[in-house]
Design a protein around this motif. Structure first.
Motif, PDB file in Angstrom:
ATOM      1  N   ASP A  21       0.839  -1.201   0.000  1.00  0.00           N
ATOM      2  CA  ASP A  21       0.000   0.000   0.000  1.00  0.00           C
ATOM      3  C   ASP A  21       0.868   1.243   0.000  1.00  0.00           C
ATOM      4  OD1 ASP A  21       0.552   0.645   2.898  1.00  0.00           O
ATOM      5  OD2 ASP A  21      -0.458  -1.284   3.162  1.00  0.00           O
ATOM      6  N   VAL A  22       0.234   2.395   0.163  1.00  0.00           N
ATOM      7  CA  VAL A  22       0.956   3.663  -0.003  1.00  0.00           C
ATOM      8  C   VAL A  22       1.910   3.953   1.140  1.00  0.00           C
ATOM      9  CG1 VAL A  22      -0.877   4.681  -1.407  1.00  0.00           C
ATOM     10  CG2 VAL A  22      -0.926   4.976   1.083  1.00  0.00           C
ATOM     11  N   ARG A  23       1.927   3.120   2.188  1.00  0.00           N
ATOM     12  CA  ARG A  23       2.932   3.315   3.237  1.00  0.00           C
ATOM     13  C   ARG A  23       4.343   3.149   2.693  1.00  0.00           C
ATOM     14  NH1 ARG A  23       1.373  -0.978   7.559  1.00  0.00           N
ATOM     15  NH2 ARG A  23       0.733  -2.044   5.634  1.00  0.00           N
ATOM     16  N   SER A  24       4.468   2.429   1.564  1.00  0.00           N
ATOM     17  CA  SER A  24       5.792   2.267   0.962  1.00  0.00           C
ATOM     18  C   SER A  24       6.233   3.487   0.169  1.00  0.00           C
ATOM     19  CB  SER A  24       5.820   1.023   0.074  1.00  0.00           C
ATOM     20  OG  SER A  24       4.841   1.102  -0.943  1.00  0.00           O
ATOM     21  N   ARG A  25       5.394   4.543   0.210  1.00  0.00           N
ATOM     22  CA  ARG A  25       5.728   5.842  -0.383  1.00  0.00           C
ATOM     23  C   ARG A  25       6.113   5.715  -1.848  1.00  0.00           C
ATOM     24  NH1 ARG A  25       4.602   9.635   3.881  1.00  0.00           N
ATOM     25  NH2 ARG A  25       4.317   8.256   5.678  1.00  0.00           N
TER      26      ARG A  25
END
Length: 297
Positions: free
Chosen positions: A72-76
């Motif tokens: 998800d977008v936590r991996s930037r």
């Protein structure tokens, strides 16, 4: 097919909106015996599958049903590589299944505020701005997802039930269906492949003896199915579904959600969901039922 490909484990990629239920989904898969990796950069998906394939042999008697990776977008900035990673996996024969968790914006805002943690994309802005940005980033993967689960109207227990129904078997079936009842006054389920309206049938709510009961009770079920048009609807809908289900299998669509609604989601839709589930099971479809709004006041 090469030996390496025959030994490749099943791969499920769990993704979707922040606070939509990714962690709950991952926990259910882990409880079912899957090997779960959280917050994995997309670039690591293919090495993970290769590593699992090397460790897996045809003589294994006990092994996890497969791999599940939460991406998800936590991996930037790493998240931008997901599209290329999915293409690489499918080219190698890994055939990943993508599960996308979603919910309405207002629900996501309330959940994000309740955990008292900033949204991964929030920075110094508003939560809602971060959610809109996240939707834009995830649009391509939502459109290509094998399963989309709308958690807006689901509590944690209901979400766990739905995920379990999809992945409870060690081997994925040819086709699995979730048949869901809901109340129109609580909103449409956004993840349904079919939405049908049961409000054409007389409402048991207006029968004094049946009002406190629900569609799981024999009296309500018998009342609903005895109404003019109920059996005709069920017969014709099941008949119309048969070529659709065959087409889904031909196109490798493994999951289908059928939603039946009435006013409050307690009487007509519940009774018809149960009847439809029985008929689909007779066709060889693995069926699970979910009554989304049954516990609401």
């Amino acid at each position: 097919m090469s030996q390496d490909q025959t030994q490749q484990p099943q791969l499920v990629i769990v993704t979707g909106m922040s606070s939509a239920g990714r962690s709950t989904t991952a926990n259910v898969l882990e409880d079912l015996g899957w090997y779960v990796v959280d917050n994995l950069p997309p670039q690591m998906l293919n090495p993970l599958v290769q590593l699992a394939s090397r460790e897996r042999t045809p003589d294994d008697e006990v092994h996890a049903p497969g791999l599940a990776a939460v991406v998800d977008v936590r991996s930037r900035s790493f998240f931008q590589a997901l599209q290329d990673a999915l293409f690489e996996l499918r080219t190698s024969g890994a055939a990943p299944r993508v599960v996308f968790l979603d919910a309405a914006d207002d629900v996501l805002v309330r959940r994000q505020e309740s955990v008292r943690r900033p949204h991964p994309l929030q920075g110094n802005g508003r939560i809602l701005d971060a959610i809109h940005r996240e939707r834009e980033m995830l649009e391509f993967v939502r459109e290509r997802a094998d399963v989309v689960i709308d958690t807006s109207g689901l509590n944690v227990t209901q979400l766990k039930t739905k995920v379990s129904q999809i992945f409870e078997a060690s081997e994925l079936p040819r086709l699995r269906a979730t048949v869901m009842s809901f109340g129109f006054k609580y909103g449409l389920p956004l993840d349904a492949d079919f939405v049908l309206d049961m409000r054409f049938l007389p409402n048991p709510y207006w029968v004094d003896d049946l009002r406190p009961l629900n569609g799981n009770d024999a009296g309500v079920s018998q009342y609903v199915m005895a109404q003019d048009g109920a059996s005709v609807f069920l017969d014709r809908f099941v008949s119309s579904l048969e070529p659709v289900l065959v087409g889904y299998e031909n196109e490798s669509k493994r999951y289908v959600t059928i939603a039946l609604g009435c006013t409050g989601g307690k009487h007509r839709s519940v009774a018809m969901v149960n009847a439809l589930a029985e008929r689909l099971a007779e066709l060889g479809v693995q069926v699970g039922t979910l009554h989304r709004d049954l516990g609401r006041e």
